[in-house]
Design a protein around this motif. Structure first.
Motif, PDB file in Angstrom:
ATOM      1  N   SER A 212      -9.148   8.774  65.877  1.00  0.00           N
ATOM      2  CA  SER A 212     -10.367   9.309  65.252  1.00  0.00           C
ATOM      3  C   SER A 212     -10.438   8.952  63.771  1.00  0.00           C
ATOM      4  CB  SER A 212     -10.418  10.831  65.415  1.00  0.00           C
ATOM      5  OG  SER A 212      -9.455  11.477  64.585  1.00  0.00           O
ATOM      6  N   LEU A 213      -9.299   8.652  63.167  1.00  0.00           N
ATOM      7  CA  LEU A 213      -9.260   8.268  61.752  1.00  0.00           C
ATOM      8  C   LEU A 213      -9.395   6.758  61.564  1.00  0.00           C
ATOM      9  CD1 LEU A 213      -6.359  10.574  60.497  1.00  0.00           C
ATOM     10  CD2 LEU A 213      -8.800  10.797  59.982  1.00  0.00           C
ATOM     11  N   GLY A 214      -9.551   6.021  62.665  1.00  0.00           N
ATOM     12  CA  GLY A 214      -9.745   4.586  62.555  1.00  0.00           C
ATOM     13  C   GLY A 214      -8.506   3.757  62.755  1.00  0.00           C
ATOM     14  N   TYR A 215      -7.384   4.385  63.102  1.00  0.00           N
ATOM     15  CA  TYR A 215      -6.163   3.621  63.392  1.00  0.00           C
ATOM     16  C   TYR A 215      -6.315   2.948  64.756  1.00  0.00           C
ATOM     17  CZ  TYR A 215      -3.475   5.875  59.617  1.00  0.00           C
ATOM     18  OH  TYR A 215      -3.003   6.304  58.408  1.00  0.00           O
ATOM     19  N   THR A 216      -5.931   1.691  64.836  1.00  0.00           N
ATOM     20  CA  THR A 216      -5.973   0.962  66.097  1.00  0.00           C
ATOM     21  C   THR A 216      -4.620   0.310  66.365  1.00  0.00           C
ATOM     22  OG1 THR A 216      -6.820  -1.018  64.986  1.00  0.00           O
ATOM     23  CG2 THR A 216      -8.440   0.497  65.939  1.00  0.00           C
TER      24      THR A 216
END
Length: 375
Positions: free
Chosen positions: A359-363
């Motif tokens: 949800s924080l943009g970590y992939t």
């Protein structure tokens, strides 16, 4: 079946430790234990293997040298280096192994095995015999622990490691027990998403890491990870091993007015934390400790810092303390001119961390897996 209906056999029996270890004979190498003087050539071999196998990092001199500082290790017994006997090789280091069993283990006792063979010498049976030596030494360490709790021998491999490595572990009796994802999130640059703001409530306060808070961080970590599989308490000496630690990028969340009476009455409060509370020591509610390895920038193709350990005390879950610490990390990374924030997560993490990071943009960038032999 439960442990109550099927109690564990004594650790000495389960470990089945060999009386003596069999030194490898494959490859016609000469073998001896590692010494601190070997660190440069040992590092060179390890990093050569990593580059050939396209692993997403390299190691540093500090990381290898630190192995000789832990008083719980006996590197004379827990390490093995194999050197070429071919005149043309001038005694070059060809293979290595090291075994470690950390002293803080309480509810389960573990022995970790590490090792590698020069890519040009693979296929000669060196790795198979070296792993057998490592497993034997691991069994000796587990038996000597005297800890009558579940036990396991552990090793790790990148998902993208050569298939021969995965087969080697499987043929030796290891099974995959856990999968990990290496996650990255861009924090600087034109494509970077805004870093969210997290407001702390009550007496919680964000603060930079400092030496006087380090013991409080250790206690918070032991509490935060008490219910995580394969996690065990860290002793002060284990906690002090911190090659790559970046104090200027690390932070904590303090509770300036903890409810000491409620914490002391809680069955979740461990004895060390209780003693610290009675002594009026600072209480770290959450923490985000950071590692920085500039030598990895070229390997990854970008600059980054790693949130190495992130957690929240059990009594503070749901108050966004760990989230505040993590987003503070991301801001310090951006302020330091770093391009990415990186962390590693157990895909079966019980706290739901994987979804939070997404949800924080970590992939996901890479993956690894933990193998073990359960005893």
């Amino acid at each position: 079946m439960t442990a109550e209906t099927h109690p564990l056999a004594p650790i000495a029996e389960r470990a089945a430790a060999p009386a003596a270890l069999t030194i490898p004979t494959a490859g016609r190498l000469t073998w001896r234990a590692a010494t601190r003087e070997d660190v440069p050539v040992w590092l060179a071999l390890r990093n050569h293997i990593m580059r050939v196998d396209a692993e997403p990092y390299v190691e540093t001199l500090e990381e290898i040298d630190e192995l000789f500082d832990g008083a719980w290790r006996d590197m004379a017994a827990d390490s093995l280096l194999g050197f070429s006997t071919e005149p043309a090789d001038d005694g070059a280091l060809v293979a290595w192994a090291q075994v470690d069993s950390t002293p803080g283990d309480t509810t389960a006792v573990r022995a970790f095995t590490w090792g590698g063979v020069h890519p040009d010498r693979r296929g000669e049976g060196i790795g198979r015999e070296l792993l057998a030596w490592s497993i034997g030494r691991a069994r000796q360490l587990l038996a000597a622990s005297g800890k009558e709790v579940p036990a396991r021998i552990v090793t790790y491999a990148e998902d993208a490691a050569p298939a021969s490595r995965h087969r080697l572990y499987e043929h030796a009796g290891f099974g995959v027990r856990r999968y990990y994802s290496d996650l990255a999130r861009r924090v600087l640059g034109p494509d970077a998403e805004p870093i969210p703001s997290v407001e702390l409530t009550g007496s919680l306060r964000l603060a930079p890491w400092s030496e006087d808070l380090d013991e409080a961080v250790r206690l918070a970590h032991n509490d935060a990870f008490r219910d995580h599989w394969n996690s065990q308490p860290r002793t002060r000496e284990q906690h002090a091993e911190r090659a790559g630690f970046a104090p200027h990028l690390s932070c904590v969340v303090l509770d300036d007015a903890p409810d000491v009476a409620a914490l002391l009455a809680s069955p979740d409060t461990d004895p060390e934390t209780a003693a610290a509370l009675r002594a009026g020591e600072p209480l770290v509610a959450a923490y985000a400790m950071v590692d920085l390895f500039p030598s990895d920038f070229e390997v990854r193709g970008y600059s980054f810092a790693i949130t190495d350990i992130l957690g929240s005390r059990r009594a503070y879950r749901g108050r966004k303390a760990a989230l505040a610490a993590l987003t503070a990390n991301m801001r310090t990374f951006a302020d330091a001119g770093l391009q990415y924030a990186v962390l590693d997560v157990d895909t079966a993490n019980p706290s739901g961390a994987y979804g939070l990071y997404a949800s924080l943009g970590y992939t996901k960038t890479t993956g690894s897996r933990m193998y073990s032999i359960e005893l």
